[in-house]
Write a protein that holds these residues in place. Structure first.
Motif, PDB file in Angstrom:
ATOM      1  N   ASN A   1       0.822  -1.204   0.000  1.00 56.94           N
ATOM      2  CA  ASN A   1       0.000   0.000   0.000  1.00 56.94           C
ATOM      3  C   ASN A   1       0.867   1.269   0.000  1.00 56.94           C
TER       4      ASN A   1
ATOM      5  N   ASN B   1      -7.022   1.397   3.162  1.00 54.31           N
ATOM      6  CA  ASN B   1      -8.359   0.846   3.356  1.00 54.31           C
ATOM      7  C   ASN B   1      -8.203  -0.664   3.385  1.00 54.31           C
ATOM      8  N   TRP B   2      -8.302  -1.237   4.602  1.00 57.01           N
ATOM      9  CA  TRP B   2      -8.038  -2.678   4.793  1.00 57.01           C
ATOM     10  C   TRP B   2      -8.928  -3.521   3.894  1.00 57.01           C
ATOM     11  N   SER B   3     -10.175  -3.146   3.803  1.00 57.83           N
ATOM     12  CA  SER B   3     -11.126  -3.918   2.989  1.00 57.83           C
ATOM     13  C   SER B   3     -10.749  -3.881   1.520  1.00 57.83           C
ATOM     14  N   ARG B   4     -10.436  -2.681   1.009  1.00 59.72           N
ATOM     15  CA  ARG B   4     -10.093  -2.553  -0.402  1.00 59.72           C
ATOM     16  C   ARG B   4      -8.810  -3.317  -0.730  1.00 59.72           C
TER      17      ARG B   4
ATOM     18  N   ASN C   1      -9.649  -6.964  -0.919  1.00 65.40           N
ATOM     19  CA  ASN C   1     -10.472  -7.264  -2.097  1.00 65.40           C
ATOM     20  C   ASN C   1      -9.626  -7.289  -3.371  1.00 65.40           C
TER      21      ASN C   1
ATOM     22  N   ASP D   1     -16.595  -5.218   2.786  1.00 65.66           N
ATOM     23  CA  ASP D   1     -17.293  -3.967   2.561  1.00 65.66           C
ATOM     24  C   ASP D   1     -16.279  -2.823   2.605  1.00 65.66           C
ATOM     25  N   GLU D   2     -16.047  -2.183   1.452  1.00 65.09           N
ATOM     26  CA  GLU D   2     -15.004  -1.165   1.346  1.00 65.09           C
ATOM     27  C   GLU D   2     -15.409   0.179   1.941  1.00 65.09           C
ATOM     28  N   ARG D   3     -16.620   0.276   2.468  1.00 69.30           N
ATOM     29  CA  ARG D   3     -16.972   1.492   3.195  1.00 69.30           C
ATOM     30  C   ARG D   3     -16.221   1.562   4.523  1.00 69.30           C
TER      31      ARG D   3
ATOM     32  N   ILE E   1     -12.889   1.423   6.672  1.00 64.70           N
ATOM     33  CA  ILE E   1     -11.527   1.837   6.326  1.00 64.70           C
ATOM     34  C   ILE E   1     -10.487   1.021   7.069  1.00 64.70           C
TER      35      ILE E   1
ATOM     36  N   SER F   1     -14.696  -4.495   9.189  1.00 67.73           N
ATOM     37  CA  SER F   1     -15.190  -5.209   8.008  1.00 67.73           C
ATOM     38  C   SER F   1     -14.972  -6.713   8.121  1.00 67.73           C
TER      39      SER F   1
END
Length: 615
Positions: free
Chosen positions: A382, A414-417, A420, A532-534, A536, A540
């Motif tokens: 990242n 963004n951990w979720s993004r 994913n 869920d990328e909402r 951060i 999630s």
């Protein structure tokens, strides 16, 4: 200081001059909790914990609907249901063999004291040659109690089947010959049956009666947990089973004495019978020198019988390669599903930004300690700027182009993004999400995680995460703990400890596991979607597990998977974004406003990660 286990055993066996054994046991439990609390406030703190334990032990469990939490919702037809529950009829089975006469009298008296009117007690004397036991049976003259005497011993399974053949009523309840039923036991089971008419097996919480007659060691159980039932017979007492379900299986199988109930429950579970938990202490299990309630090693043959029935169940559920293995704990087993094949592809996803020291430790531990070699590592970079980190990533890719890759993701954290993106880029059939501040301990960690994740009924799988000092950081997440979600047993030593809840060293189902170490199959992700990328930074992973649970999948915690987690070592100074709290509050709402986390007990406090009865 005297060891807790030694003090517990000494108290239960010998008592203390002028002081009941249960009281000394409470002192030992209070000291243990004080030490877990960091010995805070010195001796004053110790006395506070001891007083708490003494106040809550030694009594028969109170049962007053005015004092207990509301655990069921009353609707418009509550009167009709309450009326129908009064007509629910139970046949109580009690095999007897050379029972202590005082204990046998008390067991029978606890049945006679039931507030529920519709019952019968079917006693089978399995060839007792103790005159005092026979004398007690001769003195019973209640028309609701029928006694059959056997001329030769059949064993507990055979005697229970004899009692079952006497039974006339549609619900079968089990009572050991020296234990005690709460006066509300049958009425509460009848009420549960009225509100859950599809249930086939019902069970309650329990406590123990020590040799001095004191009640202690309450066990507040979770809702039905198939992986926990495979690991140990946590259902145990008080057990009620639909008669038709028992008839379909022919009752109890001989050859499994000591584990005959565990064998039966596993067969009922395999057949799809529905289990329901009644979260009240309705049963007290008596401890004696020959009882497994006092010491699990009292009946080693029962442990081996349990091992056989779990092994047989594993093969029936997962195929011929499945087996049960020892855990080093008596009456605790671990099922290996045998689903992991050599051609299975595993991708390990590790998000990072600089922090080469932690990342190198994580990757080196995977490479040097893992016994399974069929995996690839995908580092999700990242936006690292540290030249040493960038050079290390380049060298790893050059030296191992098929087993190590890194993907550059220049975007705000963004951990979720990040995960994913890794899920889309990964080649694996099973994805293992790993924080870059983790370190592998157990060599077979991948095998254990992946073979559970490959089960079609499983969502996410997590392991036992430890702080660098060896204490527990993660042993499953309880939604609602601390007002949000937290890790039960956090700060405890990873030992098979006495607790009012399940031991942290036993595999069980949980509502959620931590994303710091999580295995999930691609099939599950295709079914319920990614993260869920909402969100951060936090939450999630919990929300993902809640979706898996809502889809009818089991999330699994396996203490045999152990890693060190240097928690938040790479983001110590970063506050949690407000949006993560907002979204988490919405996702957790059904469990915060309703009955709570089904895999925790509603009588346990949510304000402490140490399981203790709430007041």
């Amino acid at each position: 200081m005297l060891g807790y286990r030694w003090l517990q055993t000494t108290a239960a066996r010998c008592g203390f001059p002028g002081w009941p054994a249960g009281r000394l046991l409470s002192v030992a439990e209070g000291v243990r909790l004080w030490r877990k609390d960091g010995c805070r406030d010195g001796l004053r703190g110790a006395f506070t914990w001891i007083r708490r334990r003494i106040r809550t032990s030694g009594r028969r469990p109170d049962f007053d609907h005015r004092d207990l939490p509301i655990l069921r919702r009353w609707d418009a037809d509550s009167t009709d249901r309450a009326g129908s529950s009064a007509q629910t009829a139970f046949s109580i089975l009690m095999p007897v063999y050379n029972t202590d006469p005082a204990h046998l009298r008390e067991a029978v008296a606890s049945v006679l004291a039931q507030r529920h009117p519709c019952w019968e007690l079917c006693i089978v004397d399995d060839g007792s040659d103790r005159p005092q036991t026979r004398h007690v049976l001769d003195g019973i003259s209640d028309s609701r109690i029928r006694i059959e005497r056997l001329s030769h011993r059949l064993g507990i399974a055979g005697a229970t089947n004899k009692a079952f053949r006497q039974a006339r009523f549609p619900w079968i309840a089990l009572l050991d010959h020296d234990d005690w039923l709460h006066p509300c036991a049958l009425s509460e089971m009848a009420r549960a049956i009225a509100y859950h008419p599809d249930a086939d097996v019902l069970y309650s919480d329990e406590d123990k009666i020590d040799p001095a007659g004191w009640h202690h060691a309450a066990f507040h159980k979770p809702a039905f947990s198939p992986d926990l039932l495979r690991s140990q017979n946590y259902v145990c007492h008080f057990l009620v089973i639909r008669r038709s379900a028992l008839e379909a299986f022919g009752g109890w199988r001989e050859g499994y004495d000591g584990a005959q109930d565990h064998d039966l429950l596993l067969r009922l579970m395999q057949a799809g019978c529905r289990f329901h938990h009644v979260p009240h202490i309705l049963y007290s299990w008596r401890q004696s020198s020959t009882s497994t309630a006092f010491t699990p090693i009292a009946k080693p043959e029962a442990h081996l019988a349990g091992m056989r029935c779990v092994d047989e169940h594993a093969k029936a559920c997962f195929g011929p390669k499945a087996y049960a293995e020892e855990t080093g704990l008596t009456f605790v087993y671990h099922v290996r599903t045998g689903l992991l094949q050599k051609d299975c592809r595993i991708s390990i996803l590790i998000p990072t930004r600089d922090h080469l020291k932690e990342l190198r430790t994580c990757v080196d531990s995977i490479r040097t300690r893992s016994t399974w070699t069929g995996y690839d590592i995908l580092v999700l970079d990242n936006g690292s700027t540290d030249p040493e980190t960038l050079e290390w990533l380049r060298i790893q890719e050059a030296e191992d182009p098929t087993g190590f890759r890194s993907i550059r993701i220049d975007a705000p954290f963004n951990w979720s993004r990040l995960n994913n993106v890794g899920i889309r880029e990964a080649r694996g059939d099973v994805l293992v999400l790993l924080n870059n501040d983790t370190e592998v301990i157990t060599p077979d960690w991948l095998e254990r995680l992946v073979e559970e994740a490959l089960r079609p009924d499983v969502g996410a799988v997590g392991g036992l995460l430890l702080y660098p000092d060896g204490r527990i950081q993660h042993a499953g997440v309880v939604v609602g703990m601390g007002g949000w979600a937290d890790h039960v047993f956090k700060g405890h030593r990873p030992v098979h400890d006495l607790s009012p809840f399940v031991s942290p060293m036993v595999q069980r189902n949980v509502l959620t596991v931590s994303g710091a170490c999580m295995a999930v199959s691609r099939r599950t992700i295709d079914r319920i979607g990614g993260f869920d990328e909402r969100y951060i930074m936090c939450g999630s992973d919990v929300e993902f597990c809640l979706r898996a649970h809502a889809a009818g999948l089991w999330n699994v915690y396996d203490p045999g998977v152990r890693l060190v987690h240097h928690e938040a070592a790479t983001r110590r100074s970063k506050p949690i974004p407000e949006i993560d709290f907002v979204l988490s509050c919405k996702a957790y709402a059904p469990f915060l406003a309703g009955r709570g986390d089904p895999f925790y007990n509603p009588h346990l406090s949510l304000m402490d990660t140490t399981p203790m009865v709430r007041r």
